[in-house]
Write a protein that holds these residues in place. Structure first.
Motif, PDB file in Angstrom:
ATOM      1  N   HIS A   1      -2.942  -4.669   0.176  1.00  0.00           N
ATOM      2  CA  HIS A   1      -4.057  -5.499   0.637  1.00  0.00           C
ATOM      3  C   HIS A   1      -5.358  -4.704   0.606  1.00  0.00           C
TER       4      HIS A   1
ATOM      5  N   LEU B   1      -9.639  -5.007   2.045  1.00  0.00           N
ATOM      6  CA  LEU B   1     -10.729  -5.674   2.749  1.00  0.00           C
ATOM      7  C   LEU B   1     -12.009  -4.944   2.389  1.00  0.00           C
TER       8      LEU B   1
ATOM      9  N   ASN C   1      -5.108 -10.696  -2.900  1.00  0.00           N
ATOM     10  CA  ASN C   1      -5.099  -9.949  -1.644  1.00  0.00           C
ATOM     11  C   ASN C   1      -6.370  -9.141  -1.433  1.00  0.00           C
TER      12      ASN C   1
ATOM     13  N   ARG D   1      -9.973  -9.288  -0.202  1.00  0.00           N
ATOM     14  CA  ARG D   1     -10.819 -10.191   0.584  1.00  0.00           C
ATOM     15  C   ARG D   1     -12.174  -9.532   0.848  1.00  0.00           C
TER      16      ARG D   1
ATOM     17  N   LEU E   1     -11.034  -8.061  10.307  1.00  0.00           N
ATOM     18  CA  LEU E   1     -10.066  -7.003  10.561  1.00  0.00           C
ATOM     19  C   LEU E   1      -8.797  -7.554  11.203  1.00  0.00           C
TER      20      LEU E   1
ATOM     21  N   ASP F   1      -7.717 -10.641  10.776  1.00  0.00           N
ATOM     22  CA  ASP F   1      -7.052 -11.407   9.710  1.00  0.00           C
ATOM     23  C   ASP F   1      -6.263 -10.477   8.780  1.00  0.00           C
ATOM     24  N   LEU F   2      -6.815  -9.284   8.500  1.00  0.00           N
ATOM     25  CA  LEU F   2      -6.079  -8.320   7.679  1.00  0.00           C
ATOM     26  C   LEU F   2      -4.775  -7.933   8.365  1.00  0.00           C
ATOM     27  N   ASP F   3      -4.842  -7.701   9.654  1.00  0.00           N
ATOM     28  CA  ASP F   3      -3.634  -7.372  10.418  1.00  0.00           C
ATOM     29  C   ASP F   3      -2.621  -8.509  10.343  1.00  0.00           C
TER      30      ASP F   3
ATOM     31  N   ARG G   1      -2.277 -10.726   7.927  1.00  0.00           N
ATOM     32  CA  ARG G   1      -1.732 -10.881   6.569  1.00  0.00           C
ATOM     33  C   ARG G   1      -0.709  -9.804   6.232  1.00  0.00           C
ATOM     34  N   MET G   2      -0.869  -8.643   6.833  1.00  0.00           N
ATOM     35  CA  MET G   2       0.000  -7.525   6.494  1.00  0.00           C
ATOM     36  C   MET G   2       1.381  -7.668   7.111  1.00  0.00           C
TER      37      MET G   2
ATOM     38  N   ALA H   1      -2.728  -0.781   2.814  1.00  0.00           N
ATOM     39  CA  ALA H   1      -4.043  -1.409   2.949  1.00  0.00           C
ATOM     40  C   ALA H   1      -5.143  -0.459   2.508  1.00  0.00           C
TER      41      ALA H   1
ATOM     42  N   ILE I   1      -9.426  -0.307   2.939  1.00  0.00           N
ATOM     43  CA  ILE I   1     -10.632  -0.858   3.559  1.00  0.00           C
ATOM     44  C   ILE I   1     -11.839  -0.104   3.014  1.00  0.00           C
TER      45      ILE I   1
END
Length: 526
Positions: free
Chosen positions: A118, A120, A151, A153, A169, A171-173, A175-176, A182, A184
Motif C-alpha cells: 500500500h 499513501l 493501492n 492513494r 492515515l 483509512d490506510l490502517d 485497508r492494511m 506500506a 508513506i
C-alpha cells in the motif's frame, strides 16, 4: 524459473499486447474516482473502481470515452473527462549520456505489484506544478516497491486539512491487513515550532493554517508499524522560518526512541531561504527515484540496495546538482530493502547476500538454533542442530560459500520442512558423487535459517538437485532470483492480486511474505 519467465506466467497478456500498447497514445492519470466499464457507456457493467491518481495505459479513444488498461491487465472504458493525458517531463537527475535532451524519459521499471502493498502520498505543497510532480515521482517509487495502482492513494487538495490527513492515515490502517507493507510519502513545506518544551517540526497544510506535527505523524507511523511487515516513510520538505532551531529531526528522535526495526525512514529538509523552489518538486524524491530506476549510479553490496545505500546514492546525486543541499536523514532500520531493484555491475558476495536477507526478518518472530558447532571436519560426522521458533511455519536452511548456494533443508531425505515450535534436524552426509574435492585450507560457510508462513520454492530460484541437497553457483540468475524467492514467496495470482483481508486463514499463511530467521557462520577444515 527466471524472473522473465515468472513475469510471463503472471502477466502473459502484457506480451500479447506489446505491439498494441506501443502504438497507443501512452498513459493517463485518473483525476477523480471513476469506474472502469466493459463498454463505452454509463450504463455498461463496471469492471472495477479506479482511484484518483491511478495510472492507466491508453489503448483507444472513441468520442467521449477512452479504452484503457489498468493494473492487472484489466481493460475497459473510462470517460475522457476523468483522465489527464500524461506528457513526458524532464527530470532534474536524468543522466546526460543515457537521456539526451529533448527525448522522452525511459519507462520506469516496475516490480510485480502485490495487493498486500500500500502507498499513501501526501503532497502538501502550495505550488501546484511542484506538488503534482512530487505525486508523480512518489507514485513511481511506490510502483518500484510493488504497490499496485489501485493501492496508491493521494487525497485531493480539498482533503488536505488536519482532519483530512488524520482520516487518510486511519483509512490506510483500515485497508492494511496484518503483515502487509506500506509506503508513506510526505512532501511540501515544513516549519519549526515549540512542542512540550522542545523544538519540533510541523508540516504546513495548503488549505488552512493548520500544522500536522511530526510527533503526531510519527505516532501514526508507529501504530501502523505494529501491524505491518515493513513500513517505509519518506519525507521531503522545504523548511521555512520557525519559532526555534531544532537540533534533531523530530521523526528521527521519535522512531529511535521506539527502536522500530521494521520501519525505514528517509528524510530530507531543504532550507527555503537558501534554495529557490523547484517546479519539478522535491529534489530528494527525484534523486531517490533516479537511484531506484537506474538513472543514477547505485552501489549495492548484496545486490539489492538497503536504505543506507540508497541514502549514499542520493547524497552523491544531489552533490552534482547545483544548489541542492538538503539535510538528509536516515532512521529506523537502515538495512531494510525498500524495493527489490538490482543495479548492474557490482560484484555480489553470497555471504553478503544471506546477511542482507537476514536483515529483512520480522524481529517479532524469535528463532534460536542450538547444538550447531562452529567447526566441522570435511567428511566427518553429519551436522545436527535443534531449532526453536516462536511461531509455526516452514523451515529452510540455506548455506552460502564463496562459490554458490546449497539448500541443506528440506532435502531428499526430509522433504517436508514443517516446524511447529521445535525441530531437531540431522543433515544427511554427502555421497562420493556430490562431495566436493578436498580443500587445502579451511573454508567458511554462512548458514541462513528461515522460518516462513508459506513454503518457498528454491528450484524457481535456479537451484537444482545435487545428491540429497539442491545447489546453484553464484551466477547472475541465482543472485537475482534467490532473494526474490525468499522475499516474495508465492507469486500466484491469488497472492499477488488478492487483498490480505479477503483471504482465508490458510491462504493468508501461504501468501505471507513475512519470515523469521537466524544467521550463523561455520568453518570446515580439511
Amino acid at each position: 524459473m527466471n524472473r522473465n519467465a515468472m513475469t510471463y506466467r503472471l502477466f502473459p497478456a502484457v506480451f500479447l499486447l506489446a505491439s498494441a500498447v506501443a502504438t497507443a497514445a501512452g498513459t493517463a492519470t485518473v483525476t477523480q474516482p471513476e469506474k472502469l466499464r466493459e463498454q463505452p457507456g454509463s450504463s455498461s457493467w463496471s469492471i472495477m473502481e479506479l482511484h484518483r491518481r491511478t495510472t492507466v495505459r491508453v489503448l483507444e479513444t472513441r468520442r467521449d470515452w477512452v479504452q484503457v488498461e489498468a493494473d492487472g491487465n484489466r481493460r475497459g472504458w473510462v470517460r475522457e473527462q476523468s483522465l489527464s493525458m500524461d506528457a513526458p517531463t524532464q527530470n532534474a537527475f536524468a543522466s546526460p549520456t543515457r537521456q539526451p535532451v529533448g527525448t522522452d524519459l525511459p519507462p520506469v521499471p516496475r516490480t510485480a505489484p502485490r495487493a498486500s502493498n500500500h502507498a499513501l502520498l501526501l503532497s502538501l505543497g502550495s505550488a501546484a506544478p511542484a506538488s503534482r510532480q512530487d505525486a508523480t515521482h512518489a507514485a513511481a517509487i511506490a510502483r518500484l516497491m510493488g504497490v499496485p495502482d489501485a493501492n496508491i492513494r493521494q487525497p485531493a487538495q480539498a482533503e488536505l486539512t488536519l482532519d483530512g490527513l488524520r482520516k487518510a492515515l486511519v483509512d490506510l490502517d483500515a485497508r492494511m491487513g496484518d503483515r502487509d507493507r506500506a509506503f508513506i510519502h510526505v512532501s511540501g513545506n515544513s516549519t519549526r515550532l515549540r512542542e512540550a518544551g522542545r523544538c519540533s517540526t510541523g508540516f504546513t497544510l495548503p488549505t488552512s493554517k493548520d500544522v500536522l506535527t511530526a510527533t503526531e505523524l510519527a505516532a501514526h507511523v508507529r501504530s501502523l508499524a505494529h501491524r505491518a511487515d515493513k513500513l517505509v516513510l519518506l519525507i521531503d520538505t522545504r523548511a521555512g522560518a520557525g519559532a526555534c532551531q531544532a537540533s534533531e529531526d523530530t521523526v528521527t528522535h521519535s522512531l529511535n526512541e521506539g527502536k522500530s526495526r521494521n520501519i525505514l525512514y528517509l528524510g530530507a529538509t531543504q532550507e527555503a531561504s537558501t534554495t529557490p523552489a523547484n517546479s519539478q518538486g522535491g529534489l530528494f524524491t527525484q534523486a531517490l527515484l533516479a537511484c531506484l530506476d537506474g538513472r543514477a549510479t547505485l552501489s549495492a553490496a548484496a545486490g539489492m540496495p538497503t536504505g543506507r545505500e540508497l541514502v549514499d546514492c542520493t547524497r552523491t546525486t544531489l552533490a552534482n546538482h547545483p544548489g541542492a543541499r538538503p539535510l538528509v536523514t536516515l532512521a529506523g532500520n537502515g538495512n531494510l530493502i525498500p524495493a527489490p531493484v538490482m543495479p548492474r555491475g557490482d560484484a555480489i558476495s553470497p555471504h553478503a547476500l544471506l546477511t542482507a536477507l537476514h536483515a529483512q526478518r520480522d524481529e517479532r518472530r524469535q528463532i534460536s538454533v542450538n547444538g550447531l558447532r562452529t567447526n566441522y571436519r570435511a567428511g566427518g560426522k553429519p551436522m545436527r542442530f535443534t531449532l526453536t521458533s516462536s511461531q509455526p511455519g516452514y523451515l529452510h536452511v540455506v548455506a552460502a560459500s564463496n562459490d554458490g548456494f546449497t539448500l541443506l533443508y528440506p532435502n531428499q531425505i526430509d522433504p517436508l520442512g514443517r516446524i511447529e515450535r521445535t525441530l531437531t534436524v540431522t543433515l544427511p552426509a554427502q555421497d562420493n558423487q556430490t562431495r566436493p574435492a578436498p580443500r587445502a585450507s579451511q573454508s567458511k560457510a554462512t548458514l541462513l535459517f528461515l522460518v516462513t508462513d508459506g513454503p518457498r520454492n528454491f528450484f524457481r530460484a535456479g537451484l537444482s538437485r545435487a545428491g540429497a541437497f539442491a545447489a546453484a553457483p553464484a551466477d547472475a540468475r541465482t543472485l537475482r532470483d534467490l532473494p526474490l524467492e525468499i522475499l516474495g514467496g508465492d507469486n500466484s495470482p491469488t497472492c499477488t492480486r488478492s487483498e490480505t483481508r479477503n483471504l482465508g486463514p490458510s491462504q493468508l499463511l501461504l501468501c505471507s511474505t513475512s519470515f523469521g530467521s537466524a544467521l550463523q557462520e561455520i568453518t570446515e577444515t580439511p
